[in-house]
Design a protein around this motif. Structure first.
Motif, short mmCIF file in Angstrom:
data_model
loop_
_atom_site.label_atom_id
_atom_site.label_comp_id
_atom_site.label_asym_id
_atom_site.label_seq_id
_atom_site.Cartn_x
_atom_site.Cartn_y
_atom_site.Cartn_z
N SER A 138 0.82 -1.21 0.00
CA SER A 138 0.00 0.00 0.00
C SER A 138 0.85 1.26 0.00
O SER A 138 2.06 1.22 0.28
N ASP A 139 0.22 2.37 -0.31
CA ASP A 139 0.94 3.65 -0.32
C ASP A 139 1.38 4.05 1.08
O ASP A 139 2.32 4.83 1.24
N GLU A 140 0.75 3.50 2.11
CA GLU A 140 1.16 3.81 3.48
C GLU A 140 2.43 3.06 3.88
O GLU A 140 3.12 3.45 4.81
N ASP A 141 2.72 1.98 3.16
CA ASP A 141 3.86 1.12 3.53
C ASP A 141 5.00 1.19 2.52
O ASP A 141 5.93 0.38 2.58
N SER A 142 4.95 2.14 1.59
CA SER A 142 6.00 2.21 0.57
C SER A 142 6.38 3.65 0.28
O SER A 142 6.33 4.11 -0.85
N LEU A 143 6.73 4.36 1.33
CA LEU A 143 7.08 5.76 1.18
C LEU A 143 8.46 5.92 0.56
O LEU A 143 9.36 5.11 0.82
N PRO A 144 8.66 6.94 -0.28
CA PRO A 144 9.98 7.17 -0.88
C PRO A 144 11.04 7.35 0.20
O PRO A 144 10.79 7.97 1.24
N ASP A 145 12.23 6.84 -0.06
CA ASP A 145 13.30 6.85 0.93
C ASP A 145 14.57 7.38 0.27
O ASP A 145 15.11 6.75 -0.64
N ALA A 146 15.04 8.53 0.74
CA ALA A 146 16.22 9.15 0.13
C ALA A 146 17.48 8.32 0.31
O ALA A 146 18.43 8.46 -0.46
N THR A 147 17.53 7.46 1.33
CA THR A 147 18.70 6.60 1.47
C THR A 147 18.77 5.61 0.31
O THR A 147 19.87 5.30 -0.19
N LYS A 148 17.62 5.12 -0.14
CA LYS A 148 17.58 4.23 -1.30
C LYS A 148 17.85 5.01 -2.58
O LYS A 148 18.44 4.48 -3.52
N LEU A 149 17.43 6.25 -2.60
CA LEU A 149 17.72 7.12 -3.75
C LEU A 149 19.23 7.28 -3.91
O LEU A 149 19.76 7.21 -5.03
N ALA A 150 19.93 7.47 -2.80
CA ALA A 150 21.38 7.62 -2.86
C ALA A 150 22.04 6.34 -3.39
O ALA A 150 22.98 6.40 -4.18
N LYS A 151 21.52 5.20 -2.97
CA LYS A 151 22.08 3.93 -3.44
C LYS A 151 21.88 3.78 -4.95
O LYS A 151 22.78 3.34 -5.67
N LEU A 152 20.69 4.14 -5.45
CA LEU A 152 20.42 4.05 -6.88
C LEU A 152 21.31 5.01 -7.67
O LEU A 152 21.71 4.72 -8.79
N ALA A 153 21.62 6.15 -7.05
CA ALA A 153 22.38 7.18 -7.75
C ALA A 153 23.88 6.92 -7.75
O ALA A 153 24.61 7.50 -8.56
N GLU A 154 24.34 6.04 -6.88
CA GLU A 154 25.79 5.84 -6.72
C GLU A 154 26.45 5.40 -8.01
O GLU A 154 27.55 5.86 -8.35
N HIS A 155 25.80 4.52 -8.77
CA HIS A 155 26.39 4.00 -10.00
C HIS A 155 25.68 4.52 -11.25
O HIS A 155 25.95 4.05 -12.35
N ALA A 156 24.78 5.47 -11.07
CA ALA A 156 24.04 6.01 -12.22
C ALA A 156 24.89 7.06 -12.95
O ALA A 156 25.80 7.67 -12.37
N GLU A 157 24.56 7.26 -14.20
CA GLU A 157 25.28 8.25 -15.01
C GLU A 157 24.79 9.65 -14.69
O GLU A 157 23.59 9.93 -14.76
N PRO A 158 25.67 10.58 -14.34
CA PRO A 158 25.24 11.96 -14.08
C PRO A 158 24.71 12.62 -15.35
O PRO A 158 25.06 12.21 -16.47
N VAL A 159 23.88 13.61 -15.18
CA VAL A 159 23.35 14.33 -16.34
C VAL A 159 24.50 15.06 -17.02
O VAL A 159 25.43 15.55 -16.36
N LYS A 160 24.45 15.12 -18.34
CA LYS A 160 25.53 15.74 -19.09
C LYS A 160 25.43 17.26 -19.11
O LYS A 160 26.44 17.96 -19.16
N ASP A 161 24.20 17.77 -19.09
CA ASP A 161 23.99 19.22 -19.15
C ASP A 161 23.02 19.62 -18.05
O ASP A 161 21.81 19.40 -18.18
N ILE A 162 23.54 20.16 -16.97
CA ILE A 162 22.70 20.52 -15.82
C ILE A 162 21.64 21.54 -16.22
O ILE A 162 20.48 21.46 -15.78
N ASP A 163 21.99 22.47 -17.07
CA ASP A 163 21.06 23.53 -17.45
C ASP A 163 19.82 22.99 -18.15
O ASP A 163 18.72 23.51 -17.97
#
Length: 240
Positions: A182-207
């Motif tokens: 349920s939506d009550e039991d699956s809240l977004p978690d920034a710690t998991k976001l950091a894990k996903l981002a660790e090996h992800a490709e950064p954006v090439k053009d921030i603008d």
């Protein structure tokens, strides 16, 4: 690698500072305040809890949508500003992929965001070698079409994540044996976001980095109706 990660695409706000997989600070807030008011103070508090300055951060990660139009814009704007000002790599992660991180390892994960009127933002993910892989692209879709799209999958291997009660009822009619979080039991978690981002490709053009909405806002509909065109040089989001 020290990562500052934050998400405001959903009702709760989540901020985390993570170094090489270790959580140094984590703030979650569901207070009845706008994310525009709380995000920057929560980032400052998280950095203070981690005994770091913003200059110590090696990478910035943000959930870039879909989700609340206003919430997504707030997070992306702050992320771009920090990354550009501090000259740090910026990683954008799908808000649906972040929800999928709450799922199991041996199932097809179907993260959902209720888009009202029996519509949803949804995608399909699988865990492959401890990495979340998008096997059906994120999209804005009617629940009828989504459930039809999933009929080729083994029902026992489906796991729906972040389902409101309304979406749960629709899923149960078609797939009574599927697992549902349920939506009550699956809240977004920034710690998991950091894990996903660790090996992800950064954006090439921030603008040129913009939120992923997956459908037009009413303002965009009006903008295009006035004769504006997204010609690759300027889009509604960039102009506004």
């Amino acid at each position: 690698m020290k990562i500052l990660a934050f998400d405001t695409s959903n009702k709760p706000l989540s901020v985390a500072v993570v170094e090489d997989g270790k959580v140094l600070a984590h703030v979650e807030s569901s207070e009845n305040k706008t994310h525009s008011v709380t995000l920057l103070p929560d980032i400052q508090d998280s950095l203070a809890d981690a005994s770091l300055s913003v200059n110590d951060i090696d990478r910035i990660a943000v959930a870039d949508g879909p989700g609340s139009y206003t919430g997504v814009r707030i997070a992306v704007t702050v992320a771009k500003t920090l990354a550009f000002t501090l000259d740090k790599p910026l990683v954008g992660i799908s808000s649906l992929k972040l929800l999928a991180a709450d799922g199991g390892d041996d199932r097809f994960l179907v993260p959902l965001m209720d888009a009202r009127n029996d519509n949803a933002y949804a995608g399909v993910y699988s865990n492959e070698h401890e990495r979340l892989v998008n096997v059906v692209e994120d999209q804005h879709i009617t629940m009828t079409k989504l459930l039809e799209l999933l009929q080729d999958y083994d029902e026992d291997q489906l796991e729906f994540i972040n389902a409101t009660q309304k979406l749960t009822d629709l899923i149960r009619e078609k797939y009574p044996h599927a697992k549902i979080i349920s939506d009550e039991d699956s809240l977004p978690d920034a710690t998991k976001l950091a894990k996903l981002a660790e090996h992800a490709e950064p954006v090439k053009d921030i603008d040129s980095f913009v939120p992923t909405y997956l459908r037009l806002t009413q303002a965009e509909h009006d903008w295009y109706a006035k004769g504006h065109k997204d010609d690759g040089n300027i889009s509604y989001v960039e102009e506004v």
